[in-house]
Design an enzyme around this catalytic site. Sequence first.
Site, PDB file in Angstrom:
ATOM      1  N   GLN A 160       0.815  -1.222   0.000  1.00 35.86           N
ATOM      2  CA  GLN A 160       0.000   0.000   0.000  1.00 35.86           C
ATOM      3  C   GLN A 160       0.845   1.267   0.000  1.00 35.86           C
ATOM      4  OE1 GLN A 160      -2.662  -0.396   3.333  1.00 35.86           O
ATOM      5  NE2 GLN A 160      -4.251  -1.376   2.117  1.00 35.86           N
ATOM      6  N   SER A 166      -2.496   5.240  -6.152  1.00 29.69           N
ATOM      7  CA  SER A 166      -3.323   5.774  -5.069  1.00 29.69           C
ATOM      8  C   SER A 166      -2.875   7.158  -4.647  1.00 29.69           C
ATOM      9  CB  SER A 166      -3.274   4.823  -3.862  1.00 29.69           C
ATOM     10  OG  SER A 166      -3.957   3.618  -4.136  1.00 29.69           O
TER      11      SER A 166
END
Length: 377
Positions: free
Chosen positions: A126, A132
């Site tokens: 992540q 993102s």
Amino acid sequence: MKIAVVRETAPGETRVAASPETVKKLTALGAQLAVEAGAGEAASISDADFEQAGATVATCAKVLDGADAILCINGPDAASLKGAKAGALLIGALDPLRRRKAVDAYGSAGLDALAMEWMPRITRAQSMDILSSQSNLAGYKAVVDAASAYGRAFPMMMTAAGTISAARVFVMGVGVAGLQAIATARRLGAQVSATDVRSATREQIQSLGAKPIFVENVAGIEGEGSGGYATEMSEDYQKAQAELVSSHIAKQDIVITTALIPGRPAPRLISDAQLATMRAGSVVVDLAADAGGNVEGCVPGENVVKHGVTIIGASNLARSLAADSSALFARNLFNFLSAFWDKDQGKLVLPDDDEIVKAIRLTQGGRVVNERLTSVS
């Protein structure tokens, strides 16, 4: 280990793949950082800033000479990397499917190319996910640009001269960019609604204080699509969604579309006929413009007016926030490098069987090795 940071040459690119912060951190690991002169100029980072952080600043040729890894935002042409040694890592957003010839050229040049945008959607990756971090900023900027083009106030205002109604904002596609767009529009005081094909996003929409708009009579995707992305829906769902959007969009002042399908053209969400139902002065921001667009009539990088509605063909909005987008991109790269840094050897070690490495490695040993590319070649 020598790590080179090259100056971006893509038209309109303002970002840089390192920051003084990440230069300091990489130097602390034992790496030697070399930054091409002027690389951070458009992101408000001077050569002196990089030097004070511990990097050497030089010409492109000197930066590439002997480099073990090359950091970039966009994949440069292989010709511009002439002088890089065989086996050097090229790490950045390389756009493998649309730039397949460039990937082949990296292999022929002996470079080991790593596409950071193919980072798997798993927990330990992540912090390395460039999509993102950049999408978050794009979602924010989409609302800011829409507010600028709208020509009316966003929040409800009660004045002695009367009341101004809150702007109505509809967000189509509730991924990272969509969620940030919802949050930003809400902070500006708009009345916000949103839709997605993934059922799991209903609660996310509600948690941000927006109204979920979902097709109820035809099943969408339960939970997440593959890799956390939406997938292409059935004809029945597409028809039902078009009917729902048509009835809802006519009442909206701002529409922001964010729908993307990896490796495919962006799905068409808004037709010309639907645009014609919106009132004059309304604004549509198409964040999928570079992938073909969600909106009929969208032109990447341009503002087009149709039926009195302004269509903003948003082209990589993160570039317009160069300082912040560079800082986040650079942190993503550092998180990747540090996760695979071998302190004893003082260099990056990438295991062939690692899930992350297998997903992002495009070329190795002079050839294309990624299954997503070899299966279609």
